[in-house]
Motif scaffolding. Structure first.
Motif, PDB file in Angstrom:
ATOM      1  N   THR A 152     -80.916  26.300 -25.482  1.00 55.68           N
ATOM      2  CA  THR A 152     -81.369  25.730 -26.832  1.00 55.68           C
ATOM      3  C   THR A 152     -81.370  24.285 -26.818  1.00 55.68           C
ATOM      4  O   THR A 152     -80.413  23.724 -25.791  1.00 55.68           O
ATOM      5  CB  THR A 152     -80.202  26.204 -27.896  1.00 55.68           C
ATOM      6  OG1 THR A 152     -78.979  25.682 -27.460  1.00 55.68           O
ATOM      7  CG2 THR A 152     -80.121  27.781 -28.354  1.00 55.68           C
ATOM      8  N   THR A 154     -80.558  20.686 -28.975  1.00 55.96           N
ATOM      9  CA  THR A 154     -80.140  20.261 -29.948  1.00 55.96           C
ATOM     10  C   THR A 154     -81.083  19.016 -30.588  1.00 55.96           C
ATOM     11  O   THR A 154     -81.305  17.921 -29.938  1.00 55.96           O
ATOM     12  CB  THR A 154     -78.767  19.622 -30.086  1.00 55.96           C
ATOM     13  OG1 THR A 154     -77.889  20.431 -29.597  1.00 55.96           O
ATOM     14  CG2 THR A 154     -78.310  19.117 -31.333  1.00 55.96           C
ATOM     15  N   THR A 164     -80.405  23.153 -34.393  1.00 56.62           N
ATOM     16  CA  THR A 164     -80.368  23.874 -33.146  1.00 56.62           C
ATOM     17  C   THR A 164     -81.839  24.513 -32.994  1.00 56.62           C
ATOM     18  O   THR A 164     -82.058  25.374 -33.964  1.00 56.62           O
ATOM     19  CB  THR A 164     -79.292  25.096 -32.920  1.00 56.62           C
ATOM     20  OG1 THR A 164     -77.827  24.053 -33.379  1.00 56.62           O
ATOM     21  CG2 THR A 164     -79.407  25.605 -31.781  1.00 56.62           C
ATOM     22  N   ALA A 202     -80.856  26.375 -37.780  1.00 56.36           N
ATOM     23  CA  ALA A 202     -81.311  26.714 -36.464  1.00 56.36           C
ATOM     24  C   ALA A 202     -82.763  27.156 -36.794  1.00 56.36           C
ATOM     25  O   ALA A 202     -83.178  27.599 -37.532  1.00 56.36           O
ATOM     26  CB  ALA A 202     -80.422  28.042 -36.158  1.00 56.36           C
TER      27      ALA A 202
END
Lengths: 403, 198
Positions: A152, A154, A164, A202
């Motif tokens: 992932t 950020t 995210t 996310a």
């Protein structure tokens, strides 16, 4: 031959990796193909494990979303505050309707006081708190990479703070020179991400474009964006987030002005027209326009007068590549689009968002292939890693039939 | 591959206690417990369904559904020494069966093929599972398929496989041999002589 004996020999062979010394020649003949089949399976198990690892980030985000939704559903019902700017019809009817008369005078007075209190808190009465990222929406959002853990990224969004972003091997990642891998993304990279919102902060990325050079880290996100409920004359700002609902019926932007951040609901057809004319919506300077035929709180967009609808050339800004042309055919999930510069194969994936707009087609028509032939399309996406004309589409706007 | 003789990590009683505690928390729909279960078992569930379906995308979707279904029906899970993974595998088995039935009703050759094409735009990015192996798996019985998946794809020991399939260890060894023989036959290998296969 005793099957139990073969079972035992097979088990020992699997444990040690070789046929036991006490096996007879006949037993060896029987064991060899069994071990070969087991070896084939184990070899493929490694490949399946790689697939599973690749699937994990997206699946994890999806499951976390499920857990979050379940938790929210299990919460005891919370009384919603009266939202200033909403239609008052329903509220007034409570006072004037039969049920309204059943209220005691004291309760009615308390509600009236509460309404006035809220009006006083927000004297302009044009906004309410709302979310920019809604689960399941398709979004485009830009920002600067602040961390990369291998699965992932950020993303520090100037408008929304930290987000995210799950990146998998299905995510198309590129910069102006061609394909990039997740591993090459580093803090400071300025990126534009498109994908589906999987949780409050996310996104499962389908496409990611990287700008050349490092960007200055964006300032801290300001206060929570407010939802624009009433038209304001001359409202102009920069689009920082584009959000489209899964069924295509709702569209929203996050508009940044010098004074505030506003979430603005845009009419579906107006958004399609805007996207058709502005292939790079994130970063565009726009003006919010009202129209008498639109419901309250829903607006149209225009390029701001005196300002380019796309970012100034000197600004280092990540953008998806745009292709505009006429569909000439489809092979599998690849659509051939004839442009002024030649034919570009456009790869449509499950994650691609398609807007049929005023084309007269349905999504099924477009996926079927034949009906869309002859229609003009505006495609945003990442270029092929091999440097060809192929585009991995993130957003396609289908227009009318070309002349 | 681990086998019955290989020692497990940590004292069995401790592991068992943790598993039981985790299962109890899962039944109570504790989010942290489900996140832990997901991390522990998603890969196994994915691998289990992968050989029953035609693409990694389908496997990802069905494996995700397994956890969603399990979470939704957590209250019905009765922990009695059966590992929760066995329950998840059972859900995976049912979902795969339903999915394949649904595909059969829709007609695999039209809609399904289209969706496959849409899901795999770039052949070079796809992991090259052996197509013959996938096809060979389809010729096995359900039990044969399951024992091979548990033993060779999920790396379960004979004892673990026996527990998950609710059979004796001897039965698992016997089934394993017959399944490998059937697999070899399906792959076009030399015919397995009478008495050994099955």
């Amino acid at each position: 031959m005793n099957p139990d004996r073969i079972d035992a020999l097979l088990q020992r062979s699997l444990e040690t990796g070789r046929i036991p010394d006490d096996a007879t020649a006949e037993e060896r003949v029987r064991l060899a193909p069994l071990l070969a089949a087991a070896a084939s399976l184990k070899l493929n198990a490694t490949q399946v494990a790689q697939e599973a690892n690749a699937a994990m980030p997206t699946a994890r985000a999806r499951f976390q979303r499920t857990l979050a939704q379940a938790r929210a559903a299990e919460q005891p019902p919370v009384r919603q505050p009266v939202a200033v700017g909403q239609s008052r019809g329903g509220l007034l009817s409570r006072f004037t309707g039969r049920r309204g008369f059943a209220f005691s005078g004291a309760i009615a007075a308390a509600v009236v006081v509460a309404v006035f209190a809220l009006v006083l808190i927000q004297p302009f009465g044009t906004v309410e708190t709302a979310s920019a990222l809604t689960v399941d929406d398709y979004v485009q959002v830009d920002g600067v990479v602040s961390a990369n853990d291998g699965n992932t990224v950020t993303l520090q969004s100037p408008a929304l703070g930290d987000i995210t972003v799950a990146v998998t091997d299905q995510t198309a990642v590129s910069d102006e020179h061609g394909e990039r891998t997740l591993a090459t993304l580093k803090p400071g990279d300025s990126v534009l991400v498109s994908g589906v919102v999987t949780a409050r902060r996310a996104i499962a990325a389908s496409n990611l474009a990287v700008a050349a050079g490092n960007a200055t880290p964006p300032p801290e996100a300001s206060a929570t964006p407010k939802l624009l409920k009433q038209y304001r004359e001359g409202l102009t700002g920069l689009v920082r987030v584009l959000a489209l609902s899964p069924d295509g019926s709702h569209a929203r932007i996050l508009l940044v002005t010098p004074r505030e951040q506003l979430l603005v609901d845009i009419d579906k057809a107006a958004m399609d027209r805007f996207l058709a004319q502005n292939p790079h919506p994130v970063g565009a300077t726009v003006r919010v326009v009202e129209a008498p035929d639109l419901p309250k709180g829903v607006f149209r967009l225009e390029g701001a007068p005196g300002a380019s609808a796309t970012p100034a050339p000197e600004v280092t800004s990540p953008q998806f590549e745009n292709v505009r042309g006429v569909v000439t055919g489809r092979t599998g999930n690849v659509y051939m689009v004839r442009t002024d510069r030649g034919v570009s194969p456009v790869v449509v994936r499950r994650t691609t968002t398609i807007r049929v707009g005023d084309s007269g087609l349905t999504l099924e028509d477009v996926l079927a292939g034949s009906p869309v032939v002859g229609h003009e399309v505006s495609v945003s996406g990442n270029p092929d890693a091999a440097g060809g004309r192929r585009i991995f589409a993130t957003l396609i706007v289908v227009l009318g039939k070309a002349n | 591959m681990r086998d019955t003789e290989v020692e497990t990590d940590g004292p069995p009683a401790e592991g068992s206690q943790h598993a039981e505690a985790l299962a109890r928390r899962a039944v109570a729909r504790e989010a942290a417990a489900w996140e832990e279960l997901f991390e522990l078992h998603y890969r196994s569930v994915f691998a289990f369904v992968r050989y029953r379906l035609r693409s990694a995308e389908e496997a990802e979707d069905i494996a995700s559904q397994v956890f969603e279904v399990a979470y939704a029906s957590a209250a019905r899970f009765n922990y009695q020494g059966v590992p929760i993974e066995g329950w998840l595998i059972g859900i995976a088995r049912n979902l795969c069966r339903d999915y394949i039935k649904k595909l059969g009703r829709r007609g695999i050759d039209d809609e399904f093929d289209d969706s496959l094409e849409l899901s795999a735009p770039d052949d070079t990015a796809a992991i090259g599972l052996r197509r013959d192996l996938l096809e060979a798996m389809q010729e096995l019985t359900g039990d044969q398929k399951e024992v091979l998946q548990l033993r060779f794809l999920l790396d379960k020991s004979v004892a673990e496989t026996a527990m998950l399939m609710q059979r004796s260890e001897d039965a698992v060894k016997n089934l394993q041999r017959r399944a490998l023989a059937a697999m070899q036959r399906a792959l076009g290998g030399a015919a397995y002589t009478e008495g050994g296969g099955g």
